[in-house]
Design an enzyme around this catalytic site. Structure first.
Site, PDB file in Angstrom:
ATOM      1  N   LYS B  95       0.880  -1.168   0.000  1.00  0.00           N
ATOM      2  CA  LYS B  95       0.000   0.000   0.000  1.00  0.00           C
ATOM      3  C   LYS B  95       0.914   1.213   0.000  1.00  0.00           C
ATOM      4  O   LYS B  95       1.577   1.505   0.998  1.00  0.00           O
ATOM      5  CB  LYS B  95      -0.922   0.011   1.230  1.00  0.00           C
ATOM      6  N   GLY B 156      -8.542   9.285   8.954  1.00  0.00           N
ATOM      7  CA  GLY B 156      -8.968   9.463  10.349  1.00  0.00           C
ATOM      8  C   GLY B 156      -9.978  10.573  10.572  1.00  0.00           C
ATOM      9  O   GLY B 156     -10.327  10.867  11.713  1.00  0.00           O
ATOM     10  N   ALA B 183      -9.758   5.359   3.427  1.00  0.00           N
ATOM     11  CA  ALA B 183      -9.571   6.466   4.375  1.00  0.00           C
ATOM     12  C   ALA B 183     -10.728   7.455   4.429  1.00  0.00           C
ATOM     13  O   ALA B 183     -11.392   7.712   3.430  1.00  0.00           O
ATOM     14  CB  ALA B 183      -8.292   7.244   4.087  1.00  0.00           C
ATOM     15  N   GLY B 184     -10.921   7.963   5.637  1.00  0.00           N
ATOM     16  CA  GLY B 184     -11.846   9.061   5.857  1.00  0.00           C
ATOM     17  C   GLY B 184     -13.265   8.667   6.214  1.00  0.00           C
ATOM     18  O   GLY B 184     -14.103   9.533   6.446  1.00  0.00           O
ATOM     19  N   ASN B 205      -9.919   1.959   9.080  1.00  0.00           N
ATOM     20  CA  ASN B 205      -9.162   1.664  10.302  1.00  0.00           C
ATOM     21  C   ASN B 205      -9.763   2.401  11.490  1.00  0.00           C
ATOM     22  O   ASN B 205     -10.451   1.811  12.325  1.00  0.00           O
ATOM     23  CB  ASN B 205      -7.679   2.024  10.129  1.00  0.00           C
ATOM     24  N   THR B 206      -9.567   3.730  11.522  1.00  0.00           N
ATOM     25  CA  THR B 206      -9.926   4.493  12.713  1.00  0.00           C
ATOM     26  C   THR B 206     -11.412   4.362  13.074  1.00  0.00           C
ATOM     27  O   THR B 206     -11.755   4.305  14.261  1.00  0.00           O
ATOM     28  CB  THR B 206      -9.565   5.981  12.495  1.00  0.00           C
TER      29      THR B 206
END
Lengths: 65, 257
Positions: B95, B156, B183-184, B205-206
């Site tokens: 990645k 995040g 992401a996001g 993830n977050t």
């Protein structure tokens, strides 16, 4: 001689990267290495002689996104 | 769905950072059904050698790993990190992140294309973390990327899909390239929305790791991704400006004056 391991100074006997890793407690650990910003593959560590002032990076698997 | 010839049943790729504990990390991965998790390389420090125990958890779960180059700001750094990751994880997958701006973690798309070119020539299978910019995506494909991972919003930030139009355009332009919103995202409806646009997968993830209950949130995202994918396959309606009565007008009783 004095080298830098992950940004910290360390005093080690002159020798190879493989020897330094063992001395520093990384022997047998799952790590990847670079010397002065250049990747050193595991098979090349025994033939990689270190010099005074070398900057060594020792990285391991970590959490990531 | 397949990435570089690897078939995957789950369309959720999960990050491994920021969980409250290793136990919750492992449980969240299981609950998500993810077959691919992202990992990083960081300095192995301290007497506890934390990387070794992290790695044993990941290995015990039997998931495929996608190592990242998170935090790299130059082509050289990213390429060297990729070399280290290939040896460490015994995979050609990477990645690829080349970050320009520390506030938004916006990719340096020029460095990204260059690093992707170098790594592609060396046999890496690159998953570029990019923006939704069509021209950059085109360059990435040109240098050999067979997967694209545009951001939904800054890493995040939990903002969801900031530019739906751009993401739709990307999907339309690259019908054959696996596209992953990376992401996001904040909540499962964001993931469902990405899947309804026809995206192939979502990387999170977050939103899971920092939820009050990461395990339940992992499951919720998995369900939303399945629902969104099913909805896309079922061909959703396009929005219209005017009302269209759902109840037939024909046959309505004449009851007025």
């Amino acid at each position: 001689m004095r080298i830098f391991v992950n940004g910290d100074q360390a005093e080690i006997e002159p020798g190879t990267l493989a020897l330094a890793l063992t001395t520093l407690g990384y022997g047998g650990k799952k790590v990847a290495t670079a010397v002065n910003g250049r990747f050193v593959p595991a098979p090349a560590r025994p033939a990689t002689e270190l010099s005074d002032g070398d900057k060594i990076e020792v990285v391991a698997p970590m959490q990531g996104g | 769905m397949s990435f570089y010839g690897v078939d995957l049943a789950s369309r959720l790729l999960l990050g491994t950072a920021r969980y409250p504990s290793p136990k919750l990390l492992a449980e969240a991965i299981k609950a998500s059904g993810a077959e691919v998790v992202t990992v990083s390389l960081r300095r192995e420090a301290g007497p506890e050698r934390g990387g070794q125990s992290f790695w044993s958890i990941i290995r015990s779960l039997g998931v495929r790993v996608l190592p990242n180059t998170a935090g790299c700001h130059s082509v050289k750094e990213a390429v060297t990190t990729a070399h280290m990751a290939r040896e460490m994880f015994d995979t050609r997958w990477i990645k690829l992140e080349v970050i320009r701006d520390d506030e938004t973690l916006q990719p340096d798309v020029f460095g990204l294309v260059e690093a992707a070119r170098v790594l592609g020539e060396e046999g890496f299978e690159v998953f570029p973390y990019t923006t939704e910019d069509l021209a950059v995506a085109d360059r990435l494909v040109e240098v050999g990327c067979k997967v694209l991972m545009p951001w939904g919003a800054p890493i995040g930030s939990a903002r969801g899909l900031n530019n739906v139009y751009g993401l739709k355009a990307l999907r339309a332009h690259f019908p054959e390239i696996p596209l992953v919103v990376d992401a996001g995202l904040g909540v499962p409806s964001h993931a469902a929305a990405a899947m309804e646009l026809g995206y192939d997968a979502v990387l999170l993830n977050t939103a899971v790791a920092e939820a009050g209950d990461p395990v339940a949130m992992a499951k919720a995202f998995a369900l939303a991704i399945d629902a969104g994918r099913m909805a896309f396959a079922a061909k959703p309606l396009e929005p219209r400006d005017m009302a269209v009565p759902s109840t037939p007008v024909l046959g309505k009783a004449s009851l007025g004056d």
